[in-house]
Design an enzyme around this catalytic site. Structure first.
Site, PDB file in Angstrom:
ATOM      1  N   PHE B 139      51.606   7.240  38.454  1.00  0.00           N
ATOM      2  CA  PHE B 139      50.929   8.480  38.879  1.00  0.00           C
ATOM      3  C   PHE B 139      52.066   9.433  39.222  1.00  0.00           C
ATOM      4  O   PHE B 139      52.319   9.690  40.385  1.00  0.00           O
ATOM      5  CB  PHE B 139      50.070   8.089  40.099  1.00  0.00           C
ATOM      6  CG  PHE B 139      49.169   9.105  40.713  1.00  0.00           C
ATOM      7  CD1 PHE B 139      48.069   9.604  40.037  1.00  0.00           C
ATOM      8  CD2 PHE B 139      49.388   9.536  42.025  1.00  0.00           C
ATOM      9  CE1 PHE B 139      47.208  10.511  40.658  1.00  0.00           C
ATOM     10  CE2 PHE B 139      48.529  10.439  42.647  1.00  0.00           C
ATOM     11  CZ  PHE B 139      47.442  10.921  41.950  1.00  0.00           C
ATOM     12  N   HIS B 144      49.343  16.802  38.352  1.00  0.00           N
ATOM     13  CA  HIS B 144      48.126  15.990  38.234  1.00  0.00           C
ATOM     14  C   HIS B 144      47.686  15.495  39.619  1.00  0.00           C
ATOM     15  O   HIS B 144      46.498  15.546  39.957  1.00  0.00           O
ATOM     16  CB  HIS B 144      48.390  14.797  37.308  1.00  0.00           C
ATOM     17  CG  HIS B 144      47.260  13.820  37.213  1.00  0.00           C
ATOM     18  ND1 HIS B 144      46.041  14.137  36.649  1.00  0.00           N
ATOM     19  CD2 HIS B 144      47.156  12.527  37.623  1.00  0.00           C
ATOM     20  CE1 HIS B 144      45.241  13.077  36.712  1.00  0.00           C
ATOM     21  NE2 HIS B 144      45.890  12.086  37.301  1.00  0.00           N
ATOM     22  N   ARG B 153      40.375  16.289  48.599  1.00  0.00           N
ATOM     23  CA  ARG B 153      40.902  16.681  49.919  1.00  0.00           C
ATOM     24  C   ARG B 153      41.513  18.068  49.801  1.00  0.00           C
ATOM     25  O   ARG B 153      42.749  18.211  49.730  1.00  0.00           O
ATOM     26  CB  ARG B 153      42.010  15.708  50.368  1.00  0.00           C
ATOM     27  CG  ARG B 153      41.637  14.245  50.526  1.00  0.00           C
ATOM     28  CD  ARG B 153      42.899  13.388  50.755  1.00  0.00           C
ATOM     29  NE  ARG B 153      43.870  13.557  49.674  1.00  0.00           N
ATOM     30  CZ  ARG B 153      43.889  12.813  48.573  1.00  0.00           C
ATOM     31  NH1 ARG B 153      43.036  11.837  48.417  1.00  0.00           N
ATOM     32  NH2 ARG B 153      44.793  13.055  47.628  1.00  0.00           N
ATOM     33  N   GLU B 209      43.281  10.523  29.145  1.00  0.00           N
ATOM     34  CA  GLU B 209      44.451  10.858  29.956  1.00  0.00           C
ATOM     35  C   GLU B 209      45.666  10.778  29.056  1.00  0.00           C
ATOM     36  O   GLU B 209      45.954   9.732  28.468  1.00  0.00           O
ATOM     37  CB  GLU B 209      44.613   9.899  31.149  1.00  0.00           C
ATOM     38  CG  GLU B 209      43.627  10.156  32.269  1.00  0.00           C
ATOM     39  CD  GLU B 209      43.923   9.372  33.550  1.00  0.00           C
ATOM     40  OE1 GLU B 209      44.750   8.429  33.494  1.00  0.00           O
ATOM     41  OE2 GLU B 209      43.333   9.699  34.591  1.00  0.00           O
ATOM     42  N   GLN B 250      34.571   5.777  38.061  1.00  0.00           N
ATOM     43  CA  GLN B 250      35.738   5.763  38.944  1.00  0.00           C
ATOM     44  C   GLN B 250      35.388   6.250  40.340  1.00  0.00           C
ATOM     45  O   GLN B 250      35.810   5.678  41.343  1.00  0.00           O
ATOM     46  CB  GLN B 250      36.827   6.653  38.329  1.00  0.00           C
ATOM     47  CG  GLN B 250      38.170   6.587  39.040  1.00  0.00           C
ATOM     48  CD  GLN B 250      39.269   7.349  38.275  1.00  0.00           C
ATOM     49  OE1 GLN B 250      39.073   7.789  37.140  1.00  0.00           O
ATOM     50  NE2 GLN B 250      40.420   7.499  38.908  1.00  0.00           N
ATOM     51  N   SER B 267      42.482   1.229  26.588  1.00  0.00           N
ATOM     52  CA  SER B 267      43.640   2.113  26.690  1.00  0.00           C
ATOM     53  C   SER B 267      44.318   2.051  25.336  1.00  0.00           C
ATOM     54  O   SER B 267      44.581   0.962  24.825  1.00  0.00           O
ATOM     55  CB  SER B 267      44.607   1.652  27.786  1.00  0.00           C
ATOM     56  OG  SER B 267      43.909   1.434  29.000  1.00  0.00           O
ATOM     57  N   THR B 369      48.871  10.431  34.052  1.00  0.00           N
ATOM     58  CA  THR B 369      48.552  11.656  33.334  1.00  0.00           C
ATOM     59  C   THR B 369      49.692  12.668  33.441  1.00  0.00           C
ATOM     60  O   THR B 369      50.197  12.927  34.529  1.00  0.00           O
ATOM     61  CB  THR B 369      47.281  12.290  33.925  1.00  0.00           C
ATOM     62  OG1 THR B 369      46.247  11.315  33.881  1.00  0.00           O
ATOM     63  CG2 THR B 369      46.864  13.513  33.130  1.00  0.00           C
TER      64      THR B 369
END
Lengths: 438, 438
Positions: B139, B144, B153, B209, B250, B267, B369
C-alpha cells in the site's frame, strides 16, 4: 452419527501394544498421517502414527500388502508430503483408512510384514506434513473476538460482521514450520507508550495463539464455490497450530490492512494430521448462535451443519519456563474446548470459496485463537493477562505478562467420548530463543 | 548510474527486425522472461521476448550456443517456470542476460542457430511465469492512501503508520492468473445501504487496481532479515498486476483483519517479467518524503535508496467496453507514474523481512494501487469515480461507476529516458464475465 464404520469400533485393539494404552494419542482408531525421516537415513516419507511407533508407508507399500488399493492411492503414499493423499477423493481415502485399520489391528494377517515397517517415534524426525500453498487464518471464537475487541472498543467489543461471516485473513505460508522449531524473538516497528514515533526493536509482547489447523483435501476450481453440504468433502484433517504473535508490532502495523509482520515470523504446527474420518465419533452440534444475532446468510446455513458441524476437542496449553525445565516440569495454563467455536469448519470452507477463490490440496486454514467462556480457558496471553496488566501466576512464584526467552509453549488436543476410544493430536511445541543470527 | 553495462547500450539493435521499431516493448535492451507453450505442442517452457517474437530458451539451450554458461543457469533455463532462474545469484543472472544480448544483437555469430529457436508471439500461449508460493500486497502510494482514507476518515485520511512503514497484507496466491484470464464477477456478503443485515449476492462494485508486481529472486532464511543495501539483490523483476477488487464486499468484511474475499477471486499479472537489470537506465530518486513526516526508522533508511531507489515507469489503464469492442477501440482512463510511490521496492523487501519472515524465489509483492497526484492519474475506479459518486465519462456517452460485464481492463507500462532505448511490459488484460459455472 454419520461417518462411523468398523475403523471406529471401540473393541478394536492393535498388535502394536503401545497403541492399546488408555493414554496414547494414537490408538488404531486414530491413524494420523505425517512425514518423517530418521537421523540415520534423512529420507522424507509418509508415516502413520500407531502407539509410540510410526508405520512407514513407503515400506508398507513396497512389501505389497496393499496391492488391492487403487494406483492413485499407492502413488500418493509413495510421495514425500501428504498433498497427493490429501487430493484423493473421500472414497479413496476411506479405502486407505480401512486397509490401515485392518493391517494394524490385532489378528491382522499382515502383521508380520507390517511389523517390519515400524519405526519408533523416538527415532523419527518429523517434518512439515504437506507443502502448504496457502495459509488462511480465521477468527471464529466469539470469546476471543469479544475479549480482544473489548480492549480496543469497550462499548462495542464485537464488530457487526462477526455474526454474519467467519472473519479471516491470509497468513504467511513461507514461515510455517513443524513443531519443535524454535521461535526466534522477532524485531519489528513498535510505538512505545512514551514515544511519538516508533522504533525498530525486539518485541516485548511475544504471545502464542492456540488454534486448530485444518488441512484442505480436494480443491475447487477458480470460480466454483463449495456449498455447505459438500464442504466437509474438501477437508482432509486437522493439526494443532500455534500462531505466534508480537502484540506490540501488531498494534502499530495492523491498520488499515490487518496483521502482517506481527504473525509472519513463525507459525508452528503439530506433525500428525488427524483425519476428518478419525474424528467422526466426536462430532457435535455447532455452537449456539447468540439470541440477538441475525439469521445466517443463506449460503452459510445448513441443518446438517447445525446438528453435526461441531467437533468436541479438548485443547490444552502448557508452558515450560527455564526454571521448570531444570526440574522436568511444565504447567497447564488453559484448557479451551473446540466445540465452543462460533463458526464451524464447513462454514469456513464455504465462506472462503463463496467468491470463487480456489482452495488447493494441502492448503491450511487456522481456526483463529480458541478461547472458551471461562476467564481461565483463553487461548493467548493477550487475553489471559489482559495485555500484560494481570500477570499470569506460575508455580514457584514465577509470573508472565508475555513470553520470555527460554519459555516453551506446548499445545495438546484430545477427543474423548463415552463408548469410544479416545484419540489425540500429539503436541505442537516451540521454545522462544534470541536470534542465533545476531 | 549504477548497473549499466553493454546490454543497455542504446546503439544495439537486433537481427530480429521487429525488436528495432520505436514502439516495441521488447527491444534487445529489455530481454523479459516468460513461460509459454504453443497451441500445437502445449509444452510449457521458458522464453525471452524479442520484438514480436519469443526466443525459446529450451531450444536455445539444446542447440548448444550457451555451453559456456554455468550448469545451474542451463538447468534453470530448462524448467517450466522461472523459479529456478529467479533463485540464481545476480552474478549468474547477469551472465545469462549478457549471453542473450550478445546472441540476439545484430552481428551475432549465433544468429543462425538462434533464428531456429524463435516462435512468433502471436503463436505463443502465455502462462504464469512462476509458481508463486506467497503473494504480498503493499500500500505504497500516498495519493491512493490519502484518497481512500478520505472516504472513511475525512479529518485524518492518512493513518500515522503510513509514514513509518510500507503497510502490507498477505494476498491469495491460489487465485493469481496470467493476463487474459476472464474476471468472473464474484458473489459475496454485502450490506446494502438500505438494509440491516447483509445478503450473499453478486458484487455491484467491481473494480480494478493498477499495481506493479515485484518477483522475488534469491530468498532469505527464516530469522534472517534482509538489510536495505542488499535488498535489490533479492529482486528478480517486475510485471503489471491487476488486483481486482469488490468494494462492497471489502467494506463489510475488512474489519478487523483486512481485505480477504474482496480480493481473492482473481489477481491478474502480465506474462513477461522485466528484470531489475533491464530497468537500470530508468532508475531515479525515491519520492520525496512529506515535510512533516517523521524521520525514517533506522532499518528502512539508506542513502543509496534515497538517491536511486525509485523507478520511472509510465503506467496506463485502458478500458474496452462491449460497445468499444464492436468498433475495435479502447480508451485510456489513467496514466500514473510509478516514480511517485512513497515507498521503494528495497524498503518493501527490507520491511517484509525485518521480523525474519522468509521470502522465496518466485514470491510476488504487489506495490498496491499506483495513483499519482493528479485527479486523473488514479489507479482504481474507487478513486476515479469517488466510489461511484462521480461517474467516469467514456466516449460515445458511455459512463462507468464500476466495471460492467463485458468491460475489459488493460494495463500497460513503459520506460523512456533521453539517450536510452525505451522498454515496455506488454499488457495485463482481463474481461469481466458472468459466472460460466452458474
Amino acid at each position: 452419527m454419520a461417518g462411523l464404520d468398523e475403523t471406529h469400533d471401540p473393541g478394536l485393539t492393535s498388535w502394536v501394544s503401545s497403541a492399546n494404552t488408555a493414554t496414547t494419542d494414537f490408538p488404531v482408531q486414530n491413524l494420523a498421517f505425517g512425514v518423517f525421516s530418521t537421523a540415520s537415513d534423512g529420507r522424507k516419507r509418509l508415516g502413520v502414527a500407531i502407539g509410540n511407533q510410526v508405520l512407514d508407508l513407503h515400506a508398507a507399500i513396497k512389501c505389497g500388502v496393499w496391492s488391492h488399493l487403487p494406483e492413485s492411492v499407492v502413488l500418493a503414499c509413495a510421495q514425500d508430503a501428504l498433498n497427493d493423499l490429501m487430493a484423493l477423493d473421500k472414497g479413496q481415502s476411506k479405502m486407505l483408512r480401512l486397509a490401515l485399520s485392518r493391517g494394524l489391528r490385532l489378528g491382522s494377517a499382515q502383521r508380520q510384514q507390517l511389523a517390519g515397517c515400524l519405526v519408533p517415534q523416538s527415532d523419527a524426525v518429523m517434518h512439515m506434513p504437506a507443502r502448504v500453498g496457502n495459509y488462511t487464518d480465521f477468527f471464529t471464537s466469539i470469546y476471543h473476538a469479544r475479549n480482544t475487541g473489548r480492549m480496543i472498543r469497550p462499548e462495542h467489543p464485537l464488530l457487526p460482521n462477526f455474526h454474519t461471516l467467519p472473519v479471516a485473513y491470509h497468513g504467511r505460508a513461507s514461515s510455517l514450520r513443524v513443531s519443535g522449531t524454535p521461535c526466534i524473538r522477532p524485531r519489528g516497528q513498535i510505538l512505545r507508550d512514551d514515544c511519538q514515533t516508533p522504533t525498530y526493536e525486539l518485541t516485548r509482547k511475544l504471545d502464542f495463539e492456540l488454534e486448530l489447523g485444518v488441512f484442505v483435501g480436494q480443491g475447487n476450481a477458480l470460480g466454483k464455490p463449495i456449498v455447505m453440504d459438500e464442504a466437509e468433502q474438501h477437508v482432509f484433517g486437522f493439526c494443532l497450530l500455534n500462531d505466534w504473535s508480537a502484540r506490540d508490532v501488531q498494534r502499530w502495523e495492523a491498520q488499515p490492512l490487518g496483521p502482517f509482520l506481527a504473525k509472519s515470523f513463525l507459525s508452528s504446527i503439530s506433525p500428525w494430521v488427524v483425519t476428518l474420518e478419525a474424528l467422526a465419533p466426536f462430532r457435535c452440534a455447532a455452537a449456539q448462535r447468540e439470541h440477538d444475532a441475525p439469521s445466517l446468510v443463506s449460503n452459510l446455513h445448513s441443518s446438517v451443519n447445525q446438528e453435526w458441524g461441531g467437533i468436541d476437542i479438548a485443547l490444552e496449553v502448557c508452558v515450560r519456563t527455564e526454571r521448570m525445565r531444570s526440574t522436568g516440569q511444565d504447567h497447564t495454563i488453559s484448557r479451551p474446548g473446540y466445540k465452543d467455536q462460533y463458526w464451524t469448519v464447513a462454514q469456513m470452507i464455504t465462506h472462503h470459496t463463496e467468491n470463487g477463490c480456489p482452495l488447493l490440496p494441502g492448503d491450511l486454514l487456522g481456526s483463529g485463537t480458541v478461547s472458551g467462556p471461562s476467564n481461565h480457558d483463553l487461548g493467548c496471553l493477550l487475553e489471559l493477562t489482559q495485555d500484560g496488566k494481570k500477570p499470569l501466576q506460575l508455580p514457584d512464584n514465577e509470573t508472565r505478562r508475555y513470553l520470555e526467552d527460554g519459555d516453551e509453549v506446548i499445545l495438546k488436543g484430545r477427543c474423548q467420548r463415552e463408548g469410544y476410544v479416545g484419540i489425540g493430536f500429539g503436541e505442537c511445541a516451540g521454545r522462544v530463543v534470541t536470534n542465533p543470527h545476531e
